[in-house]
Design an enzyme around this catalytic site. Structure first.
Site, PDB file in Angstrom:
ATOM      1  N   GLY A   1       6.167   1.402  -4.112  1.00 32.68           N
ATOM      2  CA  GLY A   1       4.868   1.895  -3.680  1.00 32.68           C
ATOM      3  C   GLY A   1       4.067   0.773  -3.066  1.00 32.68           C
ATOM      4  O   GLY A   1       4.387  -0.405  -3.209  1.00 32.68           O
TER       5      GLY A   1
ATOM      6  N   GLY B   1      -0.180  -0.314  -1.556  1.00 34.02           N
ATOM      7  CA  GLY B   1      -1.597   0.016  -1.539  1.00 34.02           C
ATOM      8  C   GLY B   1      -2.319  -0.805  -0.494  1.00 34.02           C
ATOM      9  O   GLY B   1      -1.713  -1.435   0.373  1.00 34.02           O
ATOM     10  N   ALA B   2      -3.643  -0.812  -0.614  1.00 30.71           N
ATOM     11  CA  ALA B   2      -4.432  -1.501   0.399  1.00 30.71           C
ATOM     12  C   ALA B   2      -4.160  -2.997   0.400  1.00 30.71           C
ATOM     13  O   ALA B   2      -4.178  -3.633   1.441  1.00 30.71           O
ATOM     14  CB  ALA B   2      -5.923  -1.223   0.155  1.00 30.71           C
TER      15      ALA B   2
ATOM     16  N   ASP C   1      -8.299   8.234 -16.197  1.00 31.86           N
ATOM     17  CA  ASP C   1      -7.556   8.993 -15.171  1.00 31.86           C
ATOM     18  C   ASP C   1      -6.277   9.545 -15.780  1.00 31.86           C
ATOM     19  O   ASP C   1      -5.180   9.333 -15.265  1.00 31.86           O
ATOM     20  CB  ASP C   1      -7.237   8.090 -13.976  1.00 31.86           C
TER      21      ASP C   1
END
Length: 1345
Positions: free
Chosen positions: A839, A841-842, A1026
């Site tokens: 994965g 991300g930013a 979350d």
């Protein structure tokens, strides 16, 4: 008379018949009558033996080598006639010698018999081999009083028999006394006579023919008992009702028979069981082992006492005993004498014993300052804590916790360990023991002392230098018998002031003592002495005042032999006279004054005086000693003596002269060839040595190399550096080192690759262009970062684990102060093999990797590695480091994604290594298993029903589920998956997991494990924020692990923080108080757990299906409207979801209650499926209640028949037994029924397509025109925040995901580094923010992108 006789005969006949029919007592019976009246009957072989037996009752025959009628050769028949109705005839045709023996006729039920011994004379086989010979083995003992019988019986009564023994061979002949042979018994003799023999046999001669019996093996039977061992060996403690097992093991010599006897306390109940058996000895042992086991299944108080095991071999008896103590119940308590304070001196061994009274033995765990302690090379943990060599770091509070393993009762005791450190003077390791000071100057002497506990006192002493003995070569060359206090400075240097300063630095008591000398007039020794309770420390300072001669060496400090060397002694000509050189030889060391060596100046007569040359100038006299062609014999200690003109006192100075041995040049090691490209830099060193120091010259292609532009020679030409290499710099380079003894050479080849270097003008143009481009690039970065950056006090906490209390330390400082133990967590980068990305991300990414040696149970382990992308900022690096420290702080649990290690050392990227879960997230997995779901799996009929049940799912239902989950987001971790997890797992070894059917038991088990993991996080005072199926990962053996708890927050700290800009939050999973009041607590995680249960029992469907997330949704949610039951749930599970969705957070169950309830539900489901128990993939043992109050549907068929129970729209009543955990809950009331979102028809919302890389499952769709309405209504509605102890100022628009943890994608687009929203979602964010602003009056800033 005749008639009377007939009457008597008839009467006797009736009496006999009656006696036989009813049975007469044994005292009135006559023995049976045999057809032969002889006691011994002799017949020939091959004839027929027939004997008739008559009696008064039923008869049986017994004959040799047989049991009753078991042999077919022997015929036993009923016979008639005669004067008895009971008659049997035994017939053996063609008899042989082995038929010799006793033939017995007896009554069947009375031991009355008649016997005849029959000899079957067989001259071909005179000895009988019968089954009673015990397979040819004779057991004997070595006792002289014992006899042994060799059973070699004969078929002929008058044989002449002898016994033969071997080996060695020996013959025994009957002597009519102790040695005899009997045809009916065998050969008898004392046992010791044949104890040496291995085998024996009988021998007879008939008509000059020799006949032998079978061979008999002689086995000597022993009696010695080596030992008797009781197990357990020590005193045994039990509680009433437990099982007692005592094993008594006896070791004996070979061939010993043993009897066991137990002596135990008298008990009212007869419940003792004793089992004796032989034990197979260990290979190679020459001993026999016997075991006797005494067992009492359930002990009582009356069984307490001494138990003795007695082993007897007949001639020898041994015993062992133990004491059994029976307690009424388990208990635990600390004994008297436990210390609360232990003091130790650094470097010593410390023992902290534990005194306790307990049954059974407790589990002992040690903690230091709240952290568990494991045994290592410095600490041994057990019944006592042993620290081998205690250090200052070992000081602290040590807590021992005793746990009774049966009653689980705990007792704790804390001991404070104080480590005392003797005074340590820092300057001792830094300054030479002999210091020189200029005459007449003010000087300051310092002692810096570290000690614990603080010093009792620190004192200064002094003594004249000449009053102390001189010991050359020692660390402290001066030794003084008496020391004078500095306040008594008469005859010495005047002391201006002494002062001490105290400070506590890093837990250490620091004392700085200063002694100020007004004028350096006299050479003296000064000593500072520091004392505390742990010991003492001192430092002796040689205060040598210089105003006399000075010694220098020319031409070099370390000359070489055969060089000309001069020693120069320089003294002030106005002050000194009579300069003299001496050499300190071996004879000087033998001169003593009393018991101590004298100073050099007091023993000049014992030194070797040298001749020198005197030179003078205007200020100084110089005395020179010259050595032409110096040799090794010239080296040594030289003394320059100068006499003071006024005082006539001599001053001496010692100089050690070292002459180096001549050595030809030598180049150690080979110069390696180097290959480089144009424009790079080449460095090479010529490792040459020799005396005198060789001169080094470099050659290129046999031409002398000189320094030029780009060519640099340093360190006496040892180091050659070529900068910005060109093509023509390639070639053969030679290093030549030469001195007077010769030269040495070494060569290396430089290979230059690449195109021809550009001209200097082109280089200048390129460099200038690059500098200008770099300047504009830096300017652009600064501008962008200024625009995007939050203010200085903010940190990107969206991917940190804990937000600290702002009233204490700032967040970044608090995270940086969390400990990181590199010795425990650091993992070498070279043992990490990175693989495919999982994965991104930013700013971060997760990569699958193989770690070699990270786990002791496996050589190579697949892990997940979190790391930053290229160009990450310092704050992002600090954020990932903070997350690493917080993962360490949280600790290890089976149901969370655990930290395995990290790579933090310089020289490579920061890497955080966590567990790898090969089967991806639970949401994706459940959706992929919908076609393979069966509620029950254990019984064949139910299994087939389950398949039919799945097959009968309506196409409409499946299409609706697929539609609901088509817009499911990946996760909130800040990483977007490279491809779907199902595709990734197809490439991996996931076929085994996916091929099995999914059952209701699996779903409950997943729920139970998540509750266990959340219970652990709650115990660590962390809030997840979350909790959703996308953040639950599935590992091997159906173990689920919670990820993205890096988003969790410390419950002790205020979770409020303000974010700028718009960001996505998972609204469908958030509790009402979180949406409206930004309150994050463990109870808000319980709400999210209820939504997670809904996801699990809908097999991965998206929550609130078909519901538009708008102002009406928020209003109805706040008013108590809840989701309908999922399609695959049970009534009990749906009630659990409703409990988690209670509007009052305090009325929701805790995770501990949920663990207990789901455990009961899981056990009930397992029993309903035909199992007695279920093996959970958990580390803790689950205790189940018998009555869980659960009523599961018996099968899918019954579920379909009872439509009112299985209908998702069914409203569940508040029954008392529906949830076991509610018995002790704070809940006072529960709604009788629940309104669901399907009760009121909803308009189908307009679907807005959001790009895949930014799509989320948060359900944040709200039209902008609805903002005003919700804002106004929210002002009128009560705040959820009033129910909670703390209130968050965090905007609902803040990031709801950890951007550096987990494998799932977050809410950012990796391409644009911004968040993409639909207009409805953006409206909802602004609407909720406006509502809270109106409610709290707090001005909120938009969080950063």
């Amino acid at each position: 008379m005749e008639s009377k006789a007939l009457l008597a005969v008839a009467l006797w006949f009736c009496v006999e018949t009656r006696a036989a029919s009813v049975g007469l007592p044994g005292d009135f019976l006559h023995p049976p009558k045999l057809s032969t009246q002889k006691d011994i009957l002799t017949i020939l072989a091959n004839t027929t033996l027939q004997i008739t037996c008559r009696g008064q009752r039923d008869l049986d025959w017994l004959w040799p080598n047989a049991q009753r009628d078991s042999e077919e050769r022997v015929l036993v028949t009923e016979c008639g006639g005669g004067d008895s109705i009971f008659c049997k005839t035994l017939t053996i045709p063609r008899v042989v010698g082995n038929d010799t023996g006793a033939y017995k006729c007896s009554y069947r039920d009375v031991d009355i018999a008649s016997t005849v011994y029959v000899y079957v004379r067989d001259y071909r086989s005179p000895f009988i081999a019968s089954v009673s010979d015990q397979h040819g083995i004779v057991y004997i003992t070595e006792n002289k009083n014992k006899t042994v019988v060799i059973p070699c019986r004969g078929s002929i009564s008058n044989l002449n028999v002898s016994l033969c023994a071997r080996y060695p061979e020996k013959r025994f002949v009957p002597d009519g006394n102790r040695i005899s042979w009997d045809s009916e018994i065998g050969f008898t003799l004392p046992s010791y006579m044949i104890s040496y023999a291995g085998m024996v046999f009988c021998e007879a001669k008939i008509n000059d023919e020799t006949y032998q019996s079978i061979m008999y093996i002689v086995v000597v039977v022993g009696y010695r008992i080596y030992d008797v061992i009781l197990s357990p060996p020590h005193e045994i403690e039990l509680s009433a009702g437990e099982k007692l097992v005592l094993n008594c093991t006896a070791r004996t010599e070979l061939n010993v028979g043993l009897d066991f006897t137990w002596h135990s306390p008298p008990s009212k109940s007869h419940h003792k069981k004793i089992v004796n058996r032989d034990v197979k000895p260990f290979p190679g042992t020459v001993a026999k082992m016997f075991l006797s086991t005494l067992t009492i299944e359930s002990v009582t108080k009356s069984d307490q006492g001494e138990y003795t095991c007695v082993a007897s071999s007949g001639r020898m008896i041994k015993r062992n005993r133990t004491f059994v103590r029976v307690h009424t119940k388990p208990f635990i308590a600390f004994g008297s004498g436990m210390k609360s304070l232990v003091e130790a001196t650094v470097g010593s061994q410390v023992r902290i014993p534990v005194k306790y009274l307990s049954y059974p033995a407790p589990d002992i765990k040690w903690y230091r300052n709240g952290r568990p302690i494991e045994s290592n090379y410095t600490m041994i943990v057990g019944d006592e804590l042993t620290i081998m060599e205690v250090t200052e770091r070992d000081a602290g509070n040590y807590t021992v916790i005793l746990t009774n393993p049966i009653s689980m009762e705990k007792q704790s005791h804390m001991v404070s360990l104080v480590v005392n450190v003797p005074p340590q003077i820092g300057e001792k390791a830094l300054i030479s023991p002999m210091d020189s000071y200029q005459y007449g100057t003010m000087q300051t002497l310092t002692c810096t002392v570290y000690a614990n506990p603080p010093l009792h006192h620190i004192q200064w002493y002094w003594q004249l230098e000449e009053a102390c003995s001189y010991r050359p070569g020692q660390t402290s060359p001066y030794a003084c018998k008496e020391w004078r206090h500095v306040e008594d400075f008469q005859g010495g240097n005047k002391i201006e002031v002494t002062k001490n300063q105290y400070a506590l630095i890093e837990g250490k008591n620091k004392t700085v003592s200063t002694l100020v000398i007004q004028a350096a007039n006299v050479s003296a020794l000064y000593k500072c002495e520091a004392i505390n309770k742990a010991g003492r420390g001192e430092r002796v300072i040689s205060f040598h005042v210089i105003r006399g001669p000075e010694i220098t060496v020319q031409p070099a400090a370390q000359p070489t032999e055969q060089e000309s060397v001069s020693l120069l002694c320089t003294a002030d000509r106005n002050t000194f006279e009579n300069l003299t050189w001496y050499k300190l030889g071996s004879q000087a060391t033998s001169v003593h004054m009393g018991e101590s060596l004298t100073p050099v100046c007091k023993n000049l007569d014992a030194l070797w005086k040298l001749n020198g040359t005197m030179f003078s100038n205007s200020t100084n006299d110089i005395l020179i000693v010259a050595f032409q062609n110096a040799s090794l014999q010239d080296q040594g200690d030289y003394v320059c003596s100068a006499q003071d003109k006024k005082t006539k006192k001599r001053h001496c100075l010692v100089k050690q002269l070292i002459i180096l041995e001549r050595m030809a040049p030598m180049i150690t090691g080979n110069l390696e060839n180097q290959t480089t490209t144009i424009g790079e830099t080449i460095e090479v060193t010529c490792p040459a040595s020799g005396n005198p120091t060789p001169h080094i010259t470099w050659f290129k292609d046999n031409e002398t190399l000189v320094e030029d532009s780009g060519i640099v020679l340093r360190d006496g030409n040892r180091n050659l550096t070529i900068r910005r290499v060109r093509k023509e710099d390639g070639g053969l380079y030679t290093c030549q080192a030469c001195n007077v003894l010769g030269c040495a050479r070494a060569e290396t080849l430089f290979i230059i690759e690449g195109a021809q270097e550009k001209t200097n003008l082109e280089v200048i143009i390129l460099v200038g262009t690059a500098v200008i481009a770099m300047f504009f690039w830096l300017l652009l970065v600064i501008v962008l970062r200024t625009v995007k950056r939050a203010n200085e006090g903010e940190l990107k906490t969206g991917y940190l684990s804990i937000v600290m209390d702002p009233d204490e330390l700032p967040l970044d400082e608090r995270c940086e102060r969390l400990p990181y133990d590199a010795s425990k967590w650091e993992f070498p980068r070279d043992r990490l093999k990175l693989g495919k990305p999982l994965g991104r991300g930013a700013f971060g990414q997760v990569i699958e990797a193989d770690a070699f040696g990270i786990d002791k149970t496996a050589t190579c382990k697949t892990v997940a590695v979190k790391m930053l992308k290229e160009g990450a900022t310092h704050s992002e690096h600090r954020a990932l480091m903070s997350e690493l420290k917080i993962l360490i702080h949280i600790g290890h649990h089976l149901n969370v994604v655990n930290l395995l290690g990290a790579c933090t050392k310089p020289g490579g990227p920061l890497m955080v290594i966590v567990e790898f879960c090969k089967f991806g997230n639970l949401s994706t997995y459940l959706r992929g298993k919908r076609n393979e779901f069966v509620p029950y799996k254990s019984k064949g009929a139910r299994f087939r029903q389950g398949k039919d049940y799945v097959g009968e799912l309506s196409v409409d239902l499946k299409r609706r589920l697929d539609s609901i989950t088509s817009s499911q987001s990946s996760a909130s971790s800040g990483f977007v998956e490279e491809k779907s997890l199902s595709d990734v797992e197809e490439e991996e070894a996931s076929e085994e997991l996916y091929k099995d059917f999914l059952t209701l038991e699996h779903l409950i088990c997943y729920s139970f494990q998540v509750a266990k993991g959340m219970e652990f996080l709650a115990s660590r005072k962390c809030i997840h924020r979350d909790l959703a199926a996308r953040n639950i990962l599935l590992s091997e053996k159906n173990v689920v692990k919670i990820c993205d708890f890096g988003l969790a927050r410390d419950i002790y700290k205020d979770p409020d923080y303000v974010r700028k800009g718009d960001a996505r939050l998972p609204l469908k999973w958030m509790a009402p108080e979180t949406i409206f009041d930004r309150v994050y607590t463990i109870q808000s995680d319980v709400w999210s757990f209820g939504v997670l249960l809904w996801e699990i029992f809908s097999l991965g469907a998206s929550p609130y299906p078909g519901v538009k997330i708008d102002e009406e949704f928020c209003r109805r949610l706040k008013e108590g409207t809840r989701m309908r039951a999922p399609d695959y749930t049970t009534p009990e599970m749906y009630q659990t979801m409703l409990d988690c969705w209670h509007e009052d957070p305090n009325q929701r169950p805790s995770f501990s209650e949920l663990v207990e309830h789901l455990g009961n539900l899981l056990q009930a489901n397992a029993q309903q499926d035909g199992k007695d128990y279920i093996v959970l993939p958990m580390s803790e043992t689950l205790s189940m209640e018998e009555d869980s109050g659960l009523s599961l549907p018996t099968s899918p068929v019954s579920c379909m028949e009872e439509e009112e129970v299985c209908d998702p729209k069914f409203h569940y009543d508040n029954t008392a037994g529906i949830s076991h955990y509610l018995q002790n809950s704070k809940r006072k009331s529960r709604p009788v029924s629940v309104k669901t979102f399907e009760d009121i028809p909803l308009e189908e919302p307009e679907v807005k397509v959001i790009p895949d890389d930014s799509q989320t499952d948060s359900g944040m769709v709200l039209a902008s025109e609805e903002l005003k309405t919700l804002e106004d209504r929210n002002k009128l509605s009560p705040s959820f925040g009033g129910m909670m102890p703390s209130k968050s100022r965090e905007s609902v628009a803040s990031e709801g995901s950890n951007q550096t943890s987990g494998y799932q994608s977050g809410y950012h687009s990796d391409d644009t580094d911004t968040t993409v929203y639909s207009s409805d979602e953006a409206g909802l964010l602004k609407m909720v923010d406006a509502a809270v602003h109106a409610d709290s009056g707090t001005t909120l800033r938009s969080p950063p992108v």
